[in-house]
Scaffold this active site. Structure first.
Site, PDB file in Angstrom:
ATOM      1  N   THR A 183      -1.092   3.883   0.046  1.00 48.78           N
ATOM      2  CA  THR A 183      -0.622   2.658   0.937  1.00 48.78           C
ATOM      3  C   THR A 183       0.657   2.464   0.814  1.00 48.78           C
ATOM      4  OG1 THR A 183      -1.056   1.055  -0.914  1.00 48.78           O
ATOM      5  CG2 THR A 183      -2.853   1.259   0.754  1.00 48.78           C
ATOM      6  N   LYS A 184       1.294   3.421   0.068  1.00 47.26           N
ATOM      7  CA  LYS A 184       2.871   3.190  -0.339  1.00 47.26           C
ATOM      8  C   LYS A 184       3.730   3.816   0.885  1.00 47.26           C
ATOM      9  CE  LYS A 184       1.766   0.943  -3.965  1.00 47.26           C
ATOM     10  NZ  LYS A 184       1.522   1.306  -5.133  1.00 47.26           N
TER      11      LYS A 184
END
Ligand SMILES: *Cc1c(COP(=O)(O)O)cnc(C)c1O
Length: 389
Positions: A183-184
């Site tokens: 998700t980064k």
């Protein structure tokens, strides 16, 4: 609702990433090798650090930096309670004691004055978290650390591409840990990087990331390699694979564009929600930073609403909007309450923020139409449950 669900997150994987992974799979070399070396070099250049070491996660990056600094039993490390649990876990893993300091209400980053109040003769390091992608007040934190002889290791899991007074995050403290979790902002599935300008620290971290061995597999199994190695430490298995680095090389090359796209979404949210300031607070950006915009956390004005945060999240889900909460404060989790005796009320700024926080979807592939659907849903839900002033 018949409209398609807008997930909280979608990764931005392009054809270049896919082709590079396929190239790695066909190359005959899957683990740490030439692509990891290239990724480390390009990442160090991008953030302006002298050294970069690619690892298996952001958690591993923080653990490695603290271990290489010699943090251990009897030591205290000051960090933020407004973070993911692993920021505190790595301190616990080393046998040291996590000490929390409250954050500031404006950006939810460590408050240097609160940090100063928590320093004791046992304090060895400060571990600031660049919350949501906005850099901490690094001048104040670094000056404080220098005065007390403390190391500064940054949790930059949200802060690839962030800048503080014109300098990239990754070149500021003694060591900086990045996460490349799915998700980064820079995603390799799982992965991380630790950067430093300290040659001695870099030299201690590198073997520690691979069992404490003096040679990695590339040095041993290739034509010019040698079978001989020595184990100089009881190190960890924290190395990154060339498959992950293949993704990382292209995610890094696209960082400026990806950041600009996230900033565009954030600006549209802020503009659309501005007329509803009595119901919801939107994030603010300090003038001396460039925000990486990993998160777009809104804070509900609960005194003006007839429903709580959980209900707002449920109403948004019914309208097809995925959200999240960053973060449940670490000191309120059962492990930390039970082992260290933390209680509600100890970190009032963090706790006041946490019951009001909702993170909206924020990623480059959100369409303008999706951004409008998100803001429309937030406005509809809040105005439908508003309490008169
Ligand atoms: C994601 C995250 C981490 C952990 O990173 P991993 O790569 O999953 O180990 C640490 N701190 C913060 C603030 C994070 O958001």
């Amino acid at each position: 609702m018949s409209q398609p669900f807008i997930p909280f997150h979608r990764p931005s994987i392009g054809q270049a990433e896919i082709d590079e992974v396929v190239d790695t799979l066909r190359s005959g070399w899957l683990t740490t090798g030439p692509k990891v070396a290239r990724f480390e070099g390009e990442f160090a250049r991008y953030v302006g650090a002298a050294h970069a070491l690619a690892v298996s996660s952001g958690t591993a990056a923080m653990h490695l930096a603290l271990a290489a600094l010699g943090i251990g039993p009897g030591d205290e490390v000051i960090t933020s309670p407004m973070t993911f649990c692993s920021t505190a876990h790595v301190i616990v893993h080393l046998g040291a004691t996590p000490v929390f300091a409250d954050v500031r209400a404006d950006d939810l980053n460590l408050d240097p004055e609160q940090v100063a109040r928590r320093i004791t003769p046992r304090t060895r390091a400060v571990l600031p978290v660049h919350y949501g992608g906005q850099p901490c007040r690094m001048d104040e934190l670094l000056a404080l650390a220098r005065r007390h002889g403390l190391a500064v290791v940054e949790d930059a899991a949200h802060a690839v591409a962030a800048e503080y007074r014109g300098r990239r995050v990754g070149s500021l403290g003694d060591a900086t840990a990045f996460s490349f979790y799915s998700t980064k902002n820079l995603a390799t599935g799982e992965g991380g990087m630790v950067t430093t300008n300290d040659a001695g620290l870099a030299a201690r971290m590198r073997p520690l990331a691979l069992h404490g061995m003096t040679r990695d597999a590339w040095d041993r199994y290739t034509e010019r390699g040698s079978w001989y190695y020595q184990v100089v430490d009881a190190g960890f298995k924290y190395n990154m694979t060339d498959i992950q680095a293949a993704l990382g090389l292209h995610q890094l090359a696209r960082q400026e564009d990806l950041r600009a796209a996230r900033e565009h979404v954030a600006a549209r949210y802020t503009q659309a929600l501005a007329p509803y300031a009595e119901l919801v607070e939107t994030p603010t950006v300090r003038p001396e930073v460039r925000h990486a915009w990993h998160l777009y956390p809104i804070r509900l004005r609960l005194e003006r609403l007839r429903i709580d945060r959980a209900e707002v999240i449920e109403r948004l889900r019914e309208r097809g909007i995925g959200t999240s909460v960053h973060f449940i404060p670490v000191h309120l989790h059962p492990y930390y309450r039970e082992r260290y005796g933390f209680r509600e009320g100890e970190y009032p700024v963090t706790e006041d923020a946490w019951i009001r926080l909702i993170s909206l979807p924020l990623y480059p592939d959100l369409t303008e139409e999706e951004v409008d659907r998100v803001t429309r849903a937030v406005i509809d839900v809040l105005t439908a449950h508003a309490r008169p002033a």
